[in-house]
Design a protein around this motif. Structure first.
Motif, PDB file in Angstrom:
ATOM      1  N   HIS A 307    -178.781  66.085 -48.724  1.00 30.03           N
ATOM      2  CA  HIS A 307    -177.384  66.468 -48.486  1.00 30.03           C
ATOM      3  C   HIS A 307    -177.233  67.276 -47.207  1.00 30.03           C
ATOM      4  O   HIS A 307    -176.140  67.674 -46.855  1.00 30.03           O
ATOM      5  CB  HIS A 307    -176.859  67.279 -49.669  1.00 30.03           C
ATOM      6  N   GLY A 368    -175.732  52.728 -56.102  1.00 29.63           N
ATOM      7  CA  GLY A 368    -177.137  52.845 -55.736  1.00 29.63           C
ATOM      8  C   GLY A 368    -177.367  52.295 -54.336  1.00 29.63           C
ATOM      9  O   GLY A 368    -178.118  52.861 -53.539  1.00 29.63           O
ATOM     10  N   ASP A 385    -170.215  63.527 -44.397  1.00 32.19           N
ATOM     11  CA  ASP A 385    -168.888  64.154 -44.370  1.00 32.19           C
ATOM     12  C   ASP A 385    -167.760  63.182 -44.026  1.00 32.19           C
ATOM     13  O   ASP A 385    -166.715  63.594 -43.543  1.00 32.19           O
ATOM     14  CB  ASP A 385    -168.858  65.359 -43.417  1.00 32.19           C
TER      15      ASP A 385
HETATM   16  C1  HEM Z   1    -180.091  55.345 -55.650  1.00 31.14           C
HETATM   17  C2  HEM Z   1    -179.941  56.587 -55.823  1.00 31.14           C
HETATM   18  C3  HEM Z   1    -179.138  57.494 -54.917  1.00 31.14           C
HETATM   19  C4  HEM Z   1    -179.351  57.789 -53.620  1.00 31.14           C
HETATM   20  C5  HEM Z   1    -180.454  57.248 -52.738  1.00 31.14           C
HETATM   21  C6  HEM Z   1    -178.339  58.732 -53.217  1.00 31.14           C
HETATM   22  C7  HEM Z   1    -178.228  59.314 -51.967  1.00 31.14           C
HETATM   23  C8  HEM Z   1    -177.255  60.219 -51.587  1.00 31.14           C
HETATM   24  C9  HEM Z   1    -177.198  60.895 -50.317  1.00 31.14           C
HETATM   25  C10 HEM Z   1    -178.212  60.722 -49.198  1.00 31.14           C
HETATM   26  C11 HEM Z   1    -176.103  61.699 -50.311  1.00 31.14           C
HETATM   27  C12 HEM Z   1    -175.648  62.634 -49.188  1.00 31.14           C
HETATM   28  C13 HEM Z   1    -174.642  61.976 -48.318  1.00 31.14           C
HETATM   29  C14 HEM Z   1    -174.047  62.914 -47.307  1.00 31.14           C
HETATM   30  O1  HEM Z   1    -173.472  63.956 -47.693  1.00 31.14           O
HETATM   31  O2  HEM Z   1    -174.120  62.591 -46.109  1.00 31.14           O
HETATM   32  C15 HEM Z   1    -175.464  61.542 -51.588  1.00 31.14           C
HETATM   33  C16 HEM Z   1    -174.321  62.208 -51.983  1.00 31.14           C
HETATM   34  C17 HEM Z   1    -173.898  62.275 -53.293  1.00 31.14           C
HETATM   35  N1  HEM Z   1    -174.390  61.547 -54.351  1.00 31.14           N
HETATM   36 FE1  HEM Z   1    -175.850  60.150 -54.267  1.00 31.14          FE
HETATM   37  N2  HEM Z   1    -177.515  58.968 -54.269  1.00 31.14           N
HETATM   38  C18 HEM Z   1    -177.980  58.245 -55.325  1.00 31.14           C
HETATM   39  C19 HEM Z   1    -177.469  58.220 -56.594  1.00 31.14           C
HETATM   40  C20 HEM Z   1    -176.492  59.068 -57.039  1.00 31.14           C
HETATM   41  C21 HEM Z   1    -176.146  59.255 -58.411  1.00 31.14           C
HETATM   42  C22 HEM Z   1    -176.818  58.558 -59.571  1.00 31.14           C
HETATM   43  C23 HEM Z   1    -175.153  60.167 -58.455  1.00 31.14           C
HETATM   44  C24 HEM Z   1    -174.420  60.721 -59.637  1.00 31.14           C
HETATM   45  C25 HEM Z   1    -174.398  60.244 -60.820  1.00 31.14           C
HETATM   46  C26 HEM Z   1    -174.872  60.572 -57.100  1.00 31.14           C
HETATM   47  C27 HEM Z   1    -173.923  61.494 -56.746  1.00 31.14           C
HETATM   48  C28 HEM Z   1    -173.733  61.972 -55.479  1.00 31.14           C
HETATM   49  C29 HEM Z   1    -172.775  62.984 -55.127  1.00 31.14           C
HETATM   50  C30 HEM Z   1    -171.850  63.729 -56.096  1.00 31.14           C
HETATM   51  C31 HEM Z   1    -172.850  63.168 -53.758  1.00 31.14           C
HETATM   52  C32 HEM Z   1    -171.978  64.023 -52.842  1.00 31.14           C
HETATM   53  C33 HEM Z   1    -172.020  65.460 -53.029  1.00 31.14           C
HETATM   54  C34 HEM Z   1    -171.122  66.147 -52.036  1.00 31.14           C
HETATM   55  O3  HEM Z   1    -171.400  66.117 -50.835  1.00 31.14           O
HETATM   56  O4  HEM Z   1    -170.111  66.729 -52.446  1.00 31.14           O
HETATM   57  N3  HEM Z   1    -175.685  59.872 -56.260  1.00 31.14           N
HETATM   58  N4  HEM Z   1    -176.183  60.627 -52.341  1.00 31.14           N
END
Ligand code: HEM
Ligand SMILES: [Cu+2]
Lengths: 533, 45
Positions: A307, A368, A385
């Motif tokens: 993040h 995913g 962002d």
């Molecule tokens: C394959 C699996 C996953 C990968 C590789 C992944 C990867 C990422 C990455 C790299 C970010 C940061 C993006 C950024 O701010 O530039 C992100 C944000 C986020 N992901 Fe995932 N994610 C995955 C699965 C999930 C799952 C299962 C959930 C929830 C059930 C989830 C919820 C979130 C949330 C809530 C954020 C944003 C948080 C925020 O900045 O307020 N993600 N994800």
């Protein structure tokens, strides 16, 4: 196997009046209170989302002051995470885990009461943190977003202090609830029920509870350090005093990333019951599914800085977090395959819980894919962002957490209330809410890739079409929940009587002790341990 | 429960409290860890 139904008649009657609820130590009543609380908060958080989308219907400023807009964005997220998904999942844990494992109640029933009753107090504090800005002299609203990053969160007004105390109460509540659930699972299983016999939902909550015990205190510690920086002259997060604002980001995401698994896992547990039931086949690879959740538990704890790619970490750290994050998609993908193989050649029927389950598999996989895109550092430097991230996590959280809980609601409503829900209305709700959800969030991928930043009240006119589609979808999505509420109320009030086991596939492959009890189950169940086959 | 099926009830209160205390200690430990970044992060002047 045989069920307990007629022992201990002497105190099977629930107490009368408000004492039944205020002093409750009964897992079913506390479960009900959690679920009702979550439903109320769903409408509060949803109303905020409607305001946000109304504001974004057009570029420029329409109805909200920019700071108020950002405060609503902050509170919408906190309410949905802490006020809706977690309490609803905890409500289901309370209701179902003791019945599934043949326990008379939770291991620590009085602590259970306190875990719940801290939540309404937290909700009052949260709402006052929003309202306090209307009193002159209380400073800027909490316009930080749910991540509460300093230095901004050190500078904003009184609302922030109230929000810090809110997080404290939420933290204490969910730590106590998790301790209770983990203890119940370890100690209260009916004689003869091994850990590897437990329904997947119980396993899912076991890992969820352990995760919460490890991560919630870090968030609580982090916001307490914020409080110190705000009022007591420390400078944990203030570079001028030798501190570092990035420290807070690490603390927040050490909590924040595993938290997404906290939100996801209970719903995966629900899928692990719903899919075999309506495929009339045992779960494909029960043991591997348990192991995948274990892997998710471990990996989830060590990849938080994806993040924070844009803060300027060392190359080594960046590579480590990138590789770790991409590895997480392996257990998640395997889980999805196990669910698909469970359906393979099953004799499937498509009742509302199953419709949700299938839709979840499709839409969650999509999240995913965008997740892996975001995990790749050079790509994320562009996406970070923007609305692309907003689209990613709404696809992860609404199917992955919220719809999983809806599947659970429809799956267990007959057990909880003793009545079948209206299947036709359930299906209408499913299609309405699923289509509206996609209409809301699909366009946000495009506006995000085109560079529309998140958490900003205004936007460039080039994004107008995508935003209008989003807003219309959002209103339809919000409206569909009135139907959801109506279905629930209708089922509570009456309807076709539900048998002890309303779904014929329900016990395939699990002991399923909950189905040996009548619907609704008696106030006290399994006061004498049931005997397993 | 059918009379002949009864299984003796075990009192788990003690074991429950021990597990709860152990998990509680883990939680408290994790909660205070971040504060050890205090080192030179307090304004002294
Ligand atoms: C394959 C699996 C996953 C990968 C590789 C992944 C990867 C990422 C990455 C790299 C970010 C940061 C993006 C950024 O701010 O530039 C992100 C944000 C986020 N992901 Fe995932 N994610 C995955 C699965 C999930 C799952 C299962 C959930 C929830 C059930 C989830 C919820 C979130 C949330 C809530 C954020 C944003 C948080 C925020 O900045 O307020 N993600 N994800
Ligand atoms: Cu993450």
């Amino acid at each position: 196997m045989s069920a307990v139904t007629h022992e201990e008649h002497h105190h099977d009657e629930p107490p009368k009046g408000f004492k039944r609820w205020l002093y409750s130590t009964n897992h079913k009543d506390i479960g009900t209170m959690y679920l009702v609380f979550a439903l109320v908060m769903l409408f509060l958080g949803g109303a905020m989302a409607m305001l946000i989308r109304a504001e974004l219907y057009m570029p420029g400023l329409q109805i909200l002051d920019p700071d108020l807009y950002n405060n609503l964005v902050t509170d919408h997220a906190l309410i949905m995470v802490f006020g809706v998904v977690m309490p609803a999942a905890a409500g289901m844990a309370n209701w179902m885990i003791p019945m599934m494992i043949g326990a008379p109640d939770m291991a620590l029933p009085r602590m259970n009461n306190m875990s719940f009753w801290l939540l309404p107090a937290a909700a009052v504090l949260l709402v006052s943190s929003l309202l306090v800005q209307f009193i002159p002299g209380t400073g800027t609203p909490v316009n930080t977003g749910w991540t509460l990053y300093p230095p901004l969160s050190v500078q904003v007004g009184l609302g922030m202090d109230l929000l810090i105390f809110t997080v404290h109460l939420l933290g204490i509540s969910s730590i106590m609830a998790s301790i209770n659930i983990v203890t119940t699972i370890l100690n209260m299983r009916a004689p003869g029920m091994k850990m590897m016999d437990m329904p997947l939902f119980v396993w899912a909550w076991f890992f969820t509870g352990l995760l919460l015990v490890i991560i919630m205190p870090v968030l609580a510690g982090g916001v307490t350090m914020l409080l110190f920086d705000r009022h007591f002259g420390t400078s944990f997060f203030d570079a001028a005093g030798g501190g570092d604002p990035v420290l807070f980001q690490h603390l927040f995401w050490f909590f924040g990333h595993p938290e997404v698994y906290v939100l996801l896992l209970p719903s995966i547990g629900v899928l692990g019951l719903v899919i075999p039931t309506f495929s009339r086949k045992p779960l494909f690879g029960y043991k591997p599914l348990v192991y995948f959740m274990g892997v998710l538990f471990v990996l989830g704890l060590i990849v938080w800085a994806h993040h924070q790619y844009t803060i300027g970490m060392s190359l080594g750290a960046t590579m480590y977090f990138m590789i770790g994050t991409i590895m997480i998609s392996i257990p998640i993908g395997l889980m999805i395959f196990n669910f698909i193989f469970t359906m393979w050649r099953g004799s499937m029927t498509f009742e509302t819980p199953m419709l949700f389950a299938i839709a979840i598999i499709l839409m969650f996989s999509f999240a995913g894919v965008t997740g892996v895109m975001l995990a790749v550092v050079p790509a994320d430097l562009q996406y970070h962002d923007t609305y692309f991230v907003v689209a990613h996590f709404h696809y992860a959280l609404i199917p992955g957490a919220v719809f999983g809980l809806y599947a659970g609601v429809f799956y267990w409503l007959p057990k909880w209330t003793g009545h079948m829900y209206d299947e036709k209305l359930g299906k209408i709700f499913f299609w309405w809410t699923t289509l509206a959800f996609n209409m809301t969030f699909f366009p946000q991928h495009f506006s995000g890739l085109a560079g529309m930043p998140r958490r900003i009240v205004d936007y460039n006119i080039q994004f107008i079409e995508f935003n209008q589609i989003s807003s219309i979808g959002a209103f339809a999505f919000g409206l569909s929940h009135l139907l959801f509420l109506y279905i629930i109320i209708k089922t509570v009030k009456g309807g076709e009587k539900a048998p002890a086991k309303p779904w014929d596939g329900a016990q395939i492959g699990t002991p399923g002790l909950e189905w040996t009890l009548p619907s609704p189950p008696p106030f006290h169940s399994f006061t004498t341990p049931p005997k397993l086959k | 429960m059918n009379e002949n099926n009864e299984i003796e009830k075990k009192d788990m209160t003690k074991a429950n409290i021990w597990i709860a205390v152990a998990l509680g200690i883990i939680a408290l430990t994790v909660a205070i860890t971040p504060f050890f970044y205090l080192n030179n992060a307090v304004i002294t002047g």
